[in-house]
Design a protein around this motif. Structure first.
Motif, PDB file in Angstrom:
ATOM      1  N   ARG A 103       0.802  -1.222   0.000  1.00 65.85           N
ATOM      2  CA  ARG A 103       0.000   0.000   0.000  1.00 65.85           C
ATOM      3  C   ARG A 103       0.838   1.276   0.000  1.00 65.85           C
ATOM      4  NH1 ARG A 103      -4.948  -1.895   3.906  1.00 65.85           N
ATOM      5  NH2 ARG A 103      -5.804  -3.397   2.443  1.00 65.85           N
ATOM      6  N   PRO A 104       1.835   1.421   0.862  1.00 64.72           N
ATOM      7  CA  PRO A 104       2.627   2.657   0.801  1.00 64.72           C
ATOM      8  C   PRO A 104       3.342   2.831  -0.543  1.00 64.72           C
ATOM      9  CG  PRO A 104       3.018   1.535   2.880  1.00 64.72           C
ATOM     10  CD  PRO A 104       2.205   0.609   2.017  1.00 64.72           C
ATOM     11  N   ARG A 105       3.798   1.722  -1.119  1.00 65.50           N
ATOM     12  CA  ARG A 105       4.461   1.808  -2.421  1.00 65.50           C
ATOM     13  C   ARG A 105       3.474   2.225  -3.493  1.00 65.50           C
ATOM     14  NH1 ARG A 105       7.085  -3.289  -0.688  1.00 65.50           N
ATOM     15  NH2 ARG A 105       5.596  -4.332  -2.030  1.00 65.50           N
ATOM     16  N   LEU A 106       2.250   1.700  -3.443  1.00 64.16           N
ATOM     17  CA  LEU A 106       1.238   2.096  -4.422  1.00 64.16           C
ATOM     18  C   LEU A 106       0.889   3.571  -4.269  1.00 64.16           C
ATOM     19  CD1 LEU A 106      -1.173  -0.979  -4.349  1.00 64.16           C
ATOM     20  CD2 LEU A 106       0.358  -0.303  -6.201  1.00 64.16           C
ATOM     21  N   ALA A 107       0.831   4.044  -3.039  1.00 65.90           N
ATOM     22  CA  ALA A 107       0.492   5.450  -2.796  1.00 65.90           C
ATOM     23  C   ALA A 107       1.557   6.388  -3.346  1.00 65.90           C
ATOM     24  CB  ALA A 107       0.299   5.687  -1.302  1.00 65.90           C
ATOM     25  N   SER A 108       2.768   5.892  -3.506  1.00 65.31           N
ATOM     26  CA  SER A 108       3.850   6.756  -3.982  1.00 65.31           C
ATOM     27  C   SER A 108       3.952   6.810  -5.508  1.00 65.31           C
ATOM     28  CB  SER A 108       5.192   6.292  -3.400  1.00 65.31           C
ATOM     29  OG  SER A 108       5.562   5.051  -3.964  1.00 65.31           O
ATOM     30  N   LEU A 109       3.111   6.039  -6.210  1.00 66.35           N
ATOM     31  CA  LEU A 109       3.161   6.033  -7.676  1.00 66.35           C
ATOM     32  C   LEU A 109       2.637   7.355  -8.236  1.00 66.35           C
ATOM     33  CD1 LEU A 109       1.808   2.461  -8.453  1.00 66.35           C
ATOM     34  CD2 LEU A 109       4.192   3.231  -8.496  1.00 66.35           C
ATOM     35  N   THR A 110       3.210   7.742  -9.359  1.00 66.62           N
ATOM     36  CA  THR A 110       2.728   8.938 -10.053  1.00 66.62           C
ATOM     37  C   THR A 110       1.485   8.569 -10.854  1.00 66.62           C
ATOM     38  OG1 THR A 110       3.998   8.512 -12.056  1.00 66.62           O
ATOM     39  CG2 THR A 110       5.102   9.777 -10.287  1.00 66.62           C
ATOM     40  N   PRO A 111       0.679   9.563 -11.229  1.00 69.98           N
ATOM     41  CA  PRO A 111      -0.489   9.261 -12.071  1.00 69.98           C
ATOM     42  C   PRO A 111      -0.113   8.551 -13.372  1.00 69.98           C
ATOM     43  CG  PRO A 111      -0.701  11.447 -11.132  1.00 69.98           C
ATOM     44  CD  PRO A 111       0.680  10.955 -10.786  1.00 69.98           C
ATOM     45  N   ALA A 112       0.996   8.920 -13.971  1.00 68.67           N
ATOM     46  CA  ALA A 112       1.432   8.278 -15.222  1.00 68.67           C
ATOM     47  C   ALA A 112       1.751   6.799 -14.977  1.00 68.67           C
ATOM     48  CB  ALA A 112       2.646   9.004 -15.793  1.00 68.67           C
TER      49      ALA A 112
END
Length: 78
Positions: free
Chosen positions: A52-61
């Motif tokens: 979850r924290p890694r997914l939250a750090s993804l950019t919109p692109a």
């Protein structure tokens, strides 16, 4: 309806020390089973949290690219 030994014991009849020891053993196994189920549930929850924290750090692109990849690619027929 016939009375069985278990029926008598359920109604507060006399119990032998062996029967009482068996009741304690059953109660102990039940408690251990419940505790084990709780440990397994906590372990499953813990395994699902790290991404979850890694997914939250993804950019919109990055999110768009991943969604397109999961759908089978950009411009392909569904």
């Amino acid at each position: 309806m016939t009375n069985t030994q278990d029926d008598t014991l359920d109604r507060g009849g006399s119990r032998t020390p062996q029967q009482i020891a068996e009741l304690f053993a059953i109660a102990g196994r039940e408690t251990e089973a419940i505790e084990q189920a709780h440990r397994l549930r906590r372990a499953a929850c813990t395994r699902s949290r790290p991404p979850r924290p890694r997914l939250a750090s993804l950019t919109p692109a990055e999110v768009r690219a991943a969604l397109e990849f999961r759908r089978g690619g950009i411009g392909e027929a569904q």
